[in-house]
Design an enzyme around this catalytic site. Sequence first.
Site, PDB file in Angstrom:
ATOM      1  N   ASN A  42       0.835  -1.129  -0.173  1.00  0.00           N
ATOM      2  CA  ASN A  42      -0.022  -0.142  -0.025  1.00  0.00           C
ATOM      3  C   ASN A  42       0.968   1.312   0.154  1.00  0.00           C
ATOM      4  O   ASN A  42       1.944   1.396   0.602  1.00  0.00           O
ATOM      5  CB  ASN A  42      -0.953   0.063   1.123  1.00  0.00           C
ATOM      6  CG  ASN A  42      -0.354   0.025   2.617  1.00  0.00           C
ATOM      7  OD1 ASN A  42       0.616  -0.745   2.592  1.00  0.00           O
ATOM      8  ND2 ASN A  42      -1.046   0.570   3.416  1.00  0.00           N
ATOM      9  N   ILE A  43       0.315   2.208  -0.765  1.00  0.00           N
ATOM     10  CA  ILE A  43       1.135   3.609  -0.892  1.00  0.00           C
ATOM     11  C   ILE A  43       0.224   4.648  -0.633  1.00  0.00           C
ATOM     12  O   ILE A  43      -0.843   4.940  -1.371  1.00  0.00           O
ATOM     13  CB  ILE A  43       1.571   3.686  -2.302  1.00  0.00           C
ATOM     14  CG1 ILE A  43       2.637   2.295  -2.718  1.00  0.00           C
ATOM     15  CG2 ILE A  43       2.583   4.932  -2.393  1.00  0.00           C
ATOM     16  CD1 ILE A  43       2.783   2.264  -4.166  1.00  0.00           C
ATOM     17  N   GLU A  44       0.317   5.158   0.719  1.00  0.00           N
ATOM     18  CA  GLU A  44      -0.379   6.258   1.134  1.00  0.00           C
ATOM     19  C   GLU A  44      -0.130   7.628   0.741  1.00  0.00           C
ATOM     20  O   GLU A  44       1.241   7.914   0.050  1.00  0.00           O
ATOM     21  CB  GLU A  44      -0.579   6.320   2.731  1.00  0.00           C
ATOM     22  CG  GLU A  44      -1.203   4.922   3.396  1.00  0.00           C
ATOM     23  CD  GLU A  44      -1.344   4.722   4.605  1.00  0.00           C
ATOM     24  OE1 GLU A  44      -0.974   5.717   5.481  1.00  0.00           O
ATOM     25  OE2 GLU A  44      -2.041   3.875   5.023  1.00  0.00           O
ATOM     26  N   CYS A  53      -4.107   0.552  -2.412  1.00  0.00           N
ATOM     27  CA  CYS A  53      -3.913  -0.528  -1.658  1.00  0.00           C
ATOM     28  C   CYS A  53      -2.766  -1.590  -2.284  1.00  0.00           C
ATOM     29  O   CYS A  53      -2.633  -1.441  -3.750  1.00  0.00           O
ATOM     30  CB  CYS A  53      -5.007  -1.343  -1.811  1.00  0.00           C
ATOM     31  SG  CYS A  53      -6.702  -0.547  -0.826  1.00  0.00           S
ATOM     32  N   GLU A  55      -3.008  -4.587  -3.085  1.00  0.00           N
ATOM     33  CA  GLU A  55      -3.565  -5.666  -4.170  1.00  0.00           C
ATOM     34  C   GLU A  55      -3.467  -4.794  -5.587  1.00  0.00           C
ATOM     35  O   GLU A  55      -3.290  -5.301  -6.643  1.00  0.00           O
ATOM     36  CB  GLU A  55      -5.152  -6.056  -3.822  1.00  0.00           C
ATOM     37  CG  GLU A  55      -5.041  -6.652  -2.459  1.00  0.00           C
ATOM     38  CD  GLU A  55      -5.300  -5.765  -1.282  1.00  0.00           C
ATOM     39  OE1 GLU A  55      -4.751  -4.760  -1.073  1.00  0.00           O
ATOM     40  OE2 GLU A  55      -6.119  -6.370  -0.419  1.00  0.00           O
ATOM     41  N   CYS A  91     -10.138  -4.771   0.245  1.00  0.00           N
ATOM     42  CA  CYS A  91     -11.312  -3.915   0.127  1.00  0.00           C
ATOM     43  C   CYS A  91     -12.299  -4.069  -1.078  1.00  0.00           C
ATOM     44  O   CYS A  91     -11.738  -4.760  -1.953  1.00  0.00           O
ATOM     45  CB  CYS A  91     -10.955  -2.653   0.223  1.00  0.00           C
ATOM     46  SG  CYS A  91      -9.940  -1.811  -1.242  1.00  0.00           S
ATOM     47  N   CYS A  94     -10.691  -3.072  -4.356  1.00  0.00           N
ATOM     48  CA  CYS A  94      -9.399  -4.152  -4.994  1.00  0.00           C
ATOM     49  C   CYS A  94     -10.177  -5.365  -5.523  1.00  0.00           C
ATOM     50  O   CYS A  94      -9.912  -6.039  -6.479  1.00  0.00           O
ATOM     51  CB  CYS A  94      -8.684  -4.600  -3.817  1.00  0.00           C
ATOM     52  SG  CYS A  94      -7.554  -3.299  -3.512  1.00  0.00           S
TER      53      CYS A  94
HETATM   54  N1  THU Z   1      -5.480  -1.371   2.337  1.00  0.00           N
HETATM   55  C1  THU Z   1      -4.865  -2.013   1.350  1.00  0.00           C
HETATM   56  O1  THU Z   1      -3.596  -1.872   0.905  1.00  0.00           O
HETATM   57  N2  THU Z   1      -5.562  -3.155   0.958  1.00  0.00           N
HETATM   58  C2  THU Z   1      -6.953  -3.389   1.334  1.00  0.00           C
HETATM   59  O2  THU Z   1      -7.559  -4.356   0.883  1.00  0.00           O
HETATM   60  C3  THU Z   1      -7.548  -2.717   2.445  1.00  0.00           C
HETATM   61  C4  THU Z   1      -6.617  -1.581   2.878  1.00  0.00           C
HETATM   62  C5  THU Z   1      -4.613  -0.247   2.998  1.00  0.00           C
HETATM   63  C6  THU Z   1      -4.970   1.308   2.487  1.00  0.00           C
HETATM   64  C7  THU Z   1      -4.457   2.049   3.688  1.00  0.00           C
HETATM   65  O3  THU Z   1      -3.102   2.342   3.213  1.00  0.00           O
HETATM   66  C8  THU Z   1      -4.359   1.195   4.655  1.00  0.00           C
HETATM   67  O4  THU Z   1      -4.512  -0.038   4.264  1.00  0.00           O
HETATM   68  C9  THU Z   1      -5.513   1.393   5.663  1.00  0.00           C
HETATM   69  O5  THU Z   1      -6.684   1.432   5.149  1.00  0.00           O
END
Ligand code: THU
Length: 137
Positions: A42-44, A53, A55, A91, A94
């Site tokens: 995941n890359i915020e 996300c 995935e 999520c 995804c």
């Molecule tokens: N996140 C994912 O990488 N995959 C998911 O299916 C659910 C959420 C990440 C997004 C965000 O960076 C962190 O988890 C919190 O939501």
Amino acid sequence: MDDNLLIREALKARELSWSPYSNFMVGAALLAESSKVYSGCNIENAAYSPTNCAERTAFFKAVSEGERKFKTIAIVGGLRSSKELSYAYPCGVCRQVMMEFCDPKSFRVIVAASEDDFEVYTLEQLLPKGFGKSDLD
Ligand code: THU
């Protein structure tokens, strides 16, 4: 490529997570029909909504390299501070991206807490009655 190996790749990818806002680190490893594995984290973003996300990072890397068919994805996630992981389910967004490129009846989604503690679902189980390409025919 067996499931344990794919989970190991997802755990490695999780270490690269850029998640300074949620501190929730996610890693994914996507096995293409070509037998190649594409990892993602995941890359915020400080503006929050551009966050991607793990995935989708894996899928977008693979598709942008020419892959179109996939067998399995392994997903691991948990807070930076947690010593042990629990299952982190993908999520809805995804799941919809998976629906674009994968057969819901045969694509396998591994949700793992460790290399030998995991659950396996088909995409159809996680996204029943999903909307896909065939609905536009
Ligand atoms: N996140 C994912 O990488 N995959 C998911 O299916 C659910 C959420 C990440 C997004 C965000 O960076 C962190 O988890 C919190 O939501």
